[in-house]
Design a protein around this motif. Structure first.
Motif, PDB file in Angstrom:
ATOM      1  N   GLN A  94      -0.527  50.091  37.703  1.00 45.95           N
ATOM      2  CA  GLN A  94      -0.895  51.888  38.570  1.00 45.95           C
ATOM      3  C   GLN A  94      -1.799  52.690  37.932  1.00 45.95           C
ATOM      4  O   GLN A  94      -1.679  52.823  36.658  1.00 45.95           O
ATOM      5  CB  GLN A  94       0.683  52.260  38.497  1.00 45.95           C
ATOM      6  N   PRO A  95      -2.985  52.973  38.584  1.00 43.84           N
ATOM      7  CA  PRO A  95      -3.736  54.008  38.200  1.00 43.84           C
ATOM      8  C   PRO A  95      -3.176  55.303  37.262  1.00 43.84           C
ATOM      9  O   PRO A  95      -2.134  55.672  38.238  1.00 43.84           O
ATOM     10  CB  PRO A  95      -4.666  54.255  39.164  1.00 43.84           C
ATOM     11  N   ASP A  96      -3.461  55.704  36.337  1.00 39.85           N
ATOM     12  CA  ASP A  96      -3.016  57.006  36.036  1.00 39.85           C
ATOM     13  C   ASP A  96      -3.785  58.085  36.657  1.00 39.85           C
ATOM     14  O   ASP A  96      -2.904  59.322  36.715  1.00 39.85           O
ATOM     15  CB  ASP A  96      -3.368  57.149  34.403  1.00 39.85           C
ATOM     16  N   GLU A  97      -4.926  58.026  37.116  1.00 35.44           N
ATOM     17  CA  GLU A  97      -5.538  58.965  37.871  1.00 35.44           C
ATOM     18  C   GLU A  97      -6.331  58.319  38.892  1.00 35.44           C
ATOM     19  O   GLU A  97      -6.828  57.299  38.763  1.00 35.44           O
ATOM     20  CB  GLU A  97      -6.399  59.500  36.790  1.00 35.44           C
ATOM     21  N   ILE A  98      -6.385  59.079  40.091  1.00 33.12           N
ATOM     22  CA  ILE A  98      -7.379  58.536  41.124  1.00 33.12           C
ATOM     23  C   ILE A  98      -8.157  59.809  41.447  1.00 33.12           C
ATOM     24  O   ILE A  98      -7.523  60.759  41.880  1.00 33.12           O
ATOM     25  CB  ILE A  98      -6.211  58.215  42.543  1.00 33.12           C
ATOM     26  N   ARG A  99      -9.194  59.643  41.627  1.00 32.93           N
ATOM     27  CA  ARG A  99     -10.299  60.965  42.080  1.00 32.93           C
ATOM     28  C   ARG A  99     -11.011  59.998  43.207  1.00 32.93           C
ATOM     29  O   ARG A  99     -11.485  59.105  43.250  1.00 32.93           O
ATOM     30  CB  ARG A  99     -11.283  61.038  40.896  1.00 32.93           C
ATOM     31  N   ALA A 143     -12.433  52.525  51.426  1.00 33.05           N
ATOM     32  CA  ALA A 143     -13.799  51.806  51.561  1.00 33.05           C
ATOM     33  C   ALA A 143     -14.246  51.177  50.521  1.00 33.05           C
ATOM     34  O   ALA A 143     -14.650  50.204  50.139  1.00 33.05           O
ATOM     35  CB  ALA A 143     -14.770  52.773  52.017  1.00 33.05           C
ATOM     36  N   GLU A 144     -14.037  51.843  49.184  1.00 27.18           N
ATOM     37  CA  GLU A 144     -14.729  51.324  47.880  1.00 27.18           C
ATOM     38  C   GLU A 144     -13.975  51.925  46.903  1.00 27.18           C
ATOM     39  O   GLU A 144     -13.350  53.104  46.758  1.00 27.18           O
ATOM     40  CB  GLU A 144     -16.234  51.536  47.853  1.00 27.18           C
ATOM     41  N   ALA A 145     -13.794  51.216  45.714  1.00 30.53           N
ATOM     42  CA  ALA A 145     -13.146  51.525  44.538  1.00 30.53           C
ATOM     43  C   ALA A 145     -13.712  51.278  43.300  1.00 30.53           C
ATOM     44  O   ALA A 145     -14.152  49.968  43.115  1.00 30.53           O
ATOM     45  CB  ALA A 145     -11.877  51.210  44.421  1.00 30.53           C
ATOM     46  N   ALA A 146     -13.739  52.127  42.299  1.00 31.56           N
ATOM     47  CA  ALA A 146     -14.325  51.763  41.032  1.00 31.56           C
ATOM     48  C   ALA A 146     -13.323  52.071  40.068  1.00 31.56           C
ATOM     49  O   ALA A 146     -12.882  53.140  39.902  1.00 31.56           O
ATOM     50  CB  ALA A 146     -15.804  52.326  40.633  1.00 31.56           C
ATOM     51  N   VAL A 147     -13.115  50.976  39.221  1.00 35.98           N
ATOM     52  CA  VAL A 147     -11.936  51.393  38.148  1.00 35.98           C
ATOM     53  C   VAL A 147     -12.394  51.301  36.556  1.00 35.98           C
ATOM     54  O   VAL A 147     -13.044  50.348  36.143  1.00 35.98           O
ATOM     55  CB  VAL A 147     -10.752  50.279  38.344  1.00 35.98           C
ATOM     56  N   VAL A 148     -12.047  52.165  35.673  1.00 34.90           N
ATOM     57  CA  VAL A 148     -12.558  52.091  34.391  1.00 34.90           C
ATOM     58  C   VAL A 148     -11.380  52.289  33.588  1.00 34.90           C
ATOM     59  O   VAL A 148     -10.319  53.215  33.897  1.00 34.90           O
ATOM     60  CB  VAL A 148     -13.687  52.974  34.085  1.00 34.90           C
ATOM     61  N   GLY A 149     -11.234  52.250  32.187  1.00 35.12           N
ATOM     62  CA  GLY A 149     -10.456  52.640  30.966  1.00 35.12           C
ATOM     63  C   GLY A 149     -10.586  53.787  30.764  1.00 35.12           C
ATOM     64  O   GLY A 149     -11.553  54.272  30.771  1.00 35.12           O
ATOM     65  N   ARG A 150      -9.692  54.722  30.321  1.00 35.62           N
ATOM     66  CA  ARG A 150     -10.028  55.972  29.825  1.00 35.62           C
ATOM     67  C   ARG A 150      -8.893  56.089  28.624  1.00 35.62           C
ATOM     68  O   ARG A 150      -7.751  55.557  28.581  1.00 35.62           O
ATOM     69  CB  ARG A 150      -9.728  57.197  30.706  1.00 35.62           C
ATOM     70  N   PRO A 151      -9.340  56.922  27.541  1.00 37.70           N
ATOM     71  CA  PRO A 151      -8.150  56.969  26.450  1.00 37.70           C
ATOM     72  C   PRO A 151      -7.070  57.437  26.908  1.00 37.70           C
ATOM     73  O   PRO A 151      -6.910  58.445  27.617  1.00 37.70           O
ATOM     74  CB  PRO A 151      -9.057  58.003  25.646  1.00 37.70           C
ATOM     75  N   ASP A 152      -5.994  56.917  26.207  1.00 35.76           N
ATOM     76  CA  ASP A 152      -4.696  57.267  26.537  1.00 35.76           C
ATOM     77  C   ASP A 152      -3.900  57.426  25.179  1.00 35.76           C
ATOM     78  O   ASP A 152      -3.793  56.429  24.604  1.00 35.76           O
ATOM     79  CB  ASP A 152      -3.882  56.377  27.512  1.00 35.76           C
ATOM     80  N   GLU A 153      -3.364  58.335  24.808  1.00 35.46           N
ATOM     81  CA  GLU A 153      -2.499  58.671  23.594  1.00 35.46           C
ATOM     82  C   GLU A 153      -1.422  57.224  23.302  1.00 35.46           C
ATOM     83  O   GLU A 153      -1.354  57.069  22.399  1.00 35.46           O
ATOM     84  CB  GLU A 153      -1.873  60.002  23.702  1.00 35.46           C
ATOM     85  N   ILE A 154      -0.740  57.367  24.212  1.00 28.54           N
ATOM     86  CA  ILE A 154       0.274  56.096  24.192  1.00 28.54           C
ATOM     87  C   ILE A 154      -0.123  54.783  24.512  1.00 28.54           C
ATOM     88  O   ILE A 154       0.134  53.943  23.706  1.00 28.54           O
ATOM     89  CB  ILE A 154       1.450  56.600  25.022  1.00 28.54           C
ATOM     90  N   LYS A 155      -0.810  54.707  25.837  1.00 25.22           N
ATOM     91  CA  LYS A 155      -1.170  53.209  26.148  1.00 25.22           C
ATOM     92  C   LYS A 155      -2.199  52.607  25.619  1.00 25.22           C
ATOM     93  O   LYS A 155      -2.613  51.683  25.779  1.00 25.22           O
ATOM     94  CB  LYS A 155      -1.228  53.354  27.578  1.00 25.22           C
ATOM     95  N   GLY A 156      -2.916  53.393  24.630  1.00 24.33           N
ATOM     96  CA  GLY A 156      -4.277  52.814  24.291  1.00 24.33           C
ATOM     97  C   GLY A 156      -5.479  53.325  25.317  1.00 24.33           C
ATOM     98  O   GLY A 156      -6.241  54.022  25.150  1.00 24.33           O
ATOM     99  N   GLN A 157      -5.253  52.645  26.524  1.00 28.27           N
ATOM    100  CA  GLN A 157      -6.267  52.776  27.643  1.00 28.27           C
ATOM    101  C   GLN A 157      -5.241  53.111  28.583  1.00 28.27           C
ATOM    102  O   GLN A 157      -4.302  52.357  28.900  1.00 28.27           O
ATOM    103  CB  GLN A 157      -7.133  51.616  27.895  1.00 28.27           C
ATOM    104  N   ILE A 186      -5.561  53.938  33.016  1.00 29.16           N
ATOM    105  CA  ILE A 186      -6.463  53.508  34.072  1.00 29.16           C
ATOM    106  C   ILE A 186      -7.087  54.556  35.099  1.00 29.16           C
ATOM    107  O   ILE A 186      -6.191  55.475  35.725  1.00 29.16           O
ATOM    108  CB  ILE A 186      -5.695  52.493  35.297  1.00 29.16           C
ATOM    109  N   ALA A 187      -8.351  54.730  35.207  1.00 34.86           N
ATOM    110  CA  ALA A 187      -8.822  55.814  36.145  1.00 34.86           C
ATOM    111  C   ALA A 187      -9.588  55.059  37.303  1.00 34.86           C
ATOM    112  O   ALA A 187     -10.368  54.217  36.990  1.00 34.86           O
ATOM    113  CB  ALA A 187      -9.802  56.821  35.263  1.00 34.86           C
ATOM    114  N   ALA A 188      -9.257  55.518  38.563  1.00 31.81           N
ATOM    115  CA  ALA A 188      -9.783  54.969  39.645  1.00 31.81           C
ATOM    116  C   ALA A 188     -10.618  56.050  40.509  1.00 31.81           C
ATOM    117  O   ALA A 188     -10.123  57.058  40.431  1.00 31.81           O
ATOM    118  CB  ALA A 188      -8.796  54.435  40.687  1.00 31.81           C
TER     119      ALA A 188
END
Ligand code: WTA
Length: 654
Positions: free
Chosen positions: A600-605, A552-566, A568-570
């Motif tokens: 591709q999101p690293d994490e989907i909640r 229905a709806e999605a919100a995506v933000v960056g989150r700190p990642d040791e290797i990638k810098g940021q 993707i958290a959705a």
């Protein structure tokens, strides 16, 4: 303010180590003293026309001289007005004409270990044949050619071949999906697409042509598809009348097909990059100014000398590959290494193996790669002799001081200066960087602007801020390499870069200047995230998620990642169905299909609702804190529904 991509802001704010260039380096450097840098800087700032006019005359070949150096009518700019030149000629023919045809231009290694070296004379023959081939299938000056190819010499030949006849290339990184290719083809109204029947990645063959076929089903403007046979014995479906093998296209073409004289402001290429909306924008660069900027910044920043073996590890799908694998170093007559595959195939020491084998002297790579090398362990590095290296570069995101120190000590043996280069797709080339023989470096700072770059840090009202105050980074004067527009969308160009402050280019980054005049980039002001040095818009990923029937709806933000810098958290709310791991997997694949693996999101909640302000804006700051595992900081009084937060925290998949 958003967090610094990859960097740890706290560290960056307290970093005070200073690394002056080693005397042995300075002694032999092209630019040797601060006074020399300052003289160049002042000349370019105070008399841009005089400075760049002289630079352009000396550093580019002119079929017809320009009559005016600069027309600046913000936001429209023209450089070297009335002149005729050709970027392919500057990168190739110029060196052959000067008797340097036998110098290696490209030293290439494929992932399986196959190798090829092309001299400037070889390159001239290959680009001639290919340019003539393109023309034979109807490509004309101004036509757009999409390029979706592996990192092979033919990718460089394809770009230069387009430039030779004035066709506008649009390189699409070979990791993008069929959807993404089709979007770009359609936005640019591309006429021809160039691809290969596959590419090697970690020992596997990825069937590029199949992806292109899928894209072409939705790309009505494409008339022809040229296919490089990268993989032998690979079943490759060819569509009669549309598809042509590369080797057939060039078979009977002349080796001396001349470069066409082109207007200084003729479009050289479009490169799509993410902005703050869901739709990637085609950044447009033109011929003379871009080529000059790429060449001179390359020579200054990498202290180029004739016997260097220079290796930029970026893919030509990104601006770094355009400016610092192709147009900058080749215009400078540099010998460039090019590698096709993954840094960890067949083992994690592939880069160090290549450096030892080819005696690479200058390495230009990204912090995300450096962080991966750190993780893989020093053993891989220790196996190799890296003493050929004399200079190291970094690009794509801020380099965190820990990674900087490792790069300096482990790869550079403490003797190689590090140039941390700040710039953007839009700027065409490096804007701020140390000069390796001159600038004392501070880990995490891109130090000072290059000649021609006049940065200002301003507040919302456009007032210049004092030293050490963070604010929006703008550029106050035009420079030759700046973008000329967004392909087919003049309005968006003005809106995006020139509407906040009509006389300054808005970079989209936050920065501060320290008391020594050094700049520190502090992350984006918009909804752009930086994943492994690749720009992505959070809205782009949201749109991809929402196009799935269950969402229905999605919100995506960056989150700190040791290797990638940021990473993707959705945060996803569902229309129907159950929030299961299966669905998570499916949504990841869906984004991969819509955009490409890099998105591709690293994490989907899963959540019952996404927190929004009363005016309906997604509360990204709050979501960033949740994704980073921080307690909610800041004011949440405008939250529509407090219960939403509690729910989001509960549904932490990790
Ligand atoms: C970020 C890549 C800090 C920045 C050349 C910029 C950096 C965006 C650096 C452009 C750096 C790039 N230090 N941040 N040395 N280099 N960035 O268009 O946010 O892919 O605006 O160009 O990357 O990314 P782009």
């Amino acid at each position: 303010m958003s967090e610094s991509a990859g960097g740890n802001l706290d560290h960056v704010l307290t970093e005070s180590r200073l690394f002056p260039p080693p005397a042995e380096f300075t002694d032999q450097a092209v630019i040797k003293s601060q006074a020399q840098y300052e003289a160049l800087y002042e000349a370019a700032k105070n008399d841009p026309e005089g400075f760049w006019g002289a630079e352009a005359k000396e550093h580019l070949h002119w079929f017809e001289p320009f009559t005016k150096v600069l027309n600046w009518n913000s936001p429209n700019v023209e450089w070297f007005v009335g002149g005729k030149t050709n970027a392919c000629y500057n990168c190739v023919d110029r060196h052959v004409a000067a008797g340097r045809g036998d110098k290696a231009a490209l030293i290439w290694e494929g992932e399986p270990g196959d190798t090829r070296t092309l001299t400037f004379a070889d390159l001239q023959k290959e680009v001639s044949k290919f340019a003539a081939g393109l023309q034979s299938i109807g490509v004309q000056q101004g036509d757009v050619v999409s390029i979706y190819m592996p990192m092979t010499p033919e990718l460089v030949i394809a770009m230069l071949g387009c430039a030779r006849i004035g066709a506008v290339h649009s390189v699409v990184f070979a990791g993008f999906s069929a959807e993404a290719i089709a979007d770009r083809n359609n936005d640019a109204k591309a006429k021809v697409v160039l691809t290969a029947n596959g590419l090697y990645r970690r020992g596997k063959v990825l069937p590029l042509k199949e992806t292109v076929d899928e894209a072409l089903a939705k790309s009505p403007t494409i008339e022809k598809c040229v296919v490089l046979q990268r993989i032998e014995d690979q079943e490759t479906p060819m569509v009669e009348g549309r598809d042509i093998w590369w080797h057939d296209l060039v078979a009977d073409q002349p080796e001396d097909f001349p470069a066409v004289p082109l207007d200084s402001e003729a479009s050289l290429f479009i490169l799509y990059t993410s902005g703050s909306t869901g739709k990637p924008k085609g950044i447009r660069h033109t011929t003379a100014g871009y080529n000059l900027w790429a060449k001179r910044t390359f020579e200054w920043v990498f202290d180029h000398r004739d016997n260097d073996v220079y290796w930029c590890t970026a893919d030509c799908g990104w601006i770094t590959g355009h400016s610092y694998l192709v147009y900058g170093p080749l215009a400078a007559g540099a010998t460039c290494m090019m590698y096709e595959g993954a840094p960890n195939h067949p083992a994690e020491d592939r880069f160090w193996d290549l450096i030892e084998k080819y005696k690479v002297t200058i390495l230009y790579t990204a912090p995300t790669a450096i962080r991966a090398f750190i993780k893989w362990g020093d053993d891989h590095v220790d196996k190799h002799d890296l003493s050929s290296l004399r200079l190291l570069g970094s690009v794509g995101e801020g380099i965190n001081p820990e990674a900087w120190m490792w790069y300096h000590e482990k790869i550079g043996g403490k003797r190689c200066p590090i140039v941390d280069t700040w710039w953007q797709t839009e700027t065409g080339g490096i804007m701020m960087s140390p000069l390796p023989g001159v600038t004392a470096t501070k880990p995490g700072s891109c130090t000072r602007p290059l000649p021609g770059v006049v940065p200002v840090v301003v507040d919302e009202a456009g007032t210049e801020l004092d030293v050490d105050q963070g604010g929006m980074l703008c550029i106050a004067q035009p420079w030759p390499g700046m973008l000329r527009g967004i392909w087919g969308d003049e309005e968006r160009y003005v809106e995006q870069y020139w509407s906040k402050f009509p006389d300054k280019y808005l970079t989209g980054d936050n920065a501060r200047r320290d008391p020594d005049g050094y700049y520190w980039i502090m992350g984006r002001i918009d909804d752009v995230i930086n994943v492994s040095g690749h720009r992505l818009s959070t809205i782009e990923v949201e749109s991809a998620l929402v196009s799935h029937p269950a969402v229905a709806e999605a919100a995506v933000v960056g989150r700190p990642d040791e290797i990638k810098g940021q990473g993707i958290a959705a945060f996803v709310t569902l229309k129907s169905g159950e929030p299961t791991d299966e669905l998570r997997k499916e949504l990841r694949l869906h984004v991969r299909k819509e955009i490409g693996a890099l998105a591709q999101p690293d994490e989907i909640r899963f959540a019952a609702a996404v927190p929004k302000t009363r005016s309906g804006k997604i509360m990204r700051r709050l979501l960033r804190d949740i994704a980073a595992g921080k307690e909610t900081a800041g004011d949440t009084s405008t939250l529509e529904d407090y219960a939403v937060i509690a729910k989001l925290r509960e549904n932490d998949e990790s």
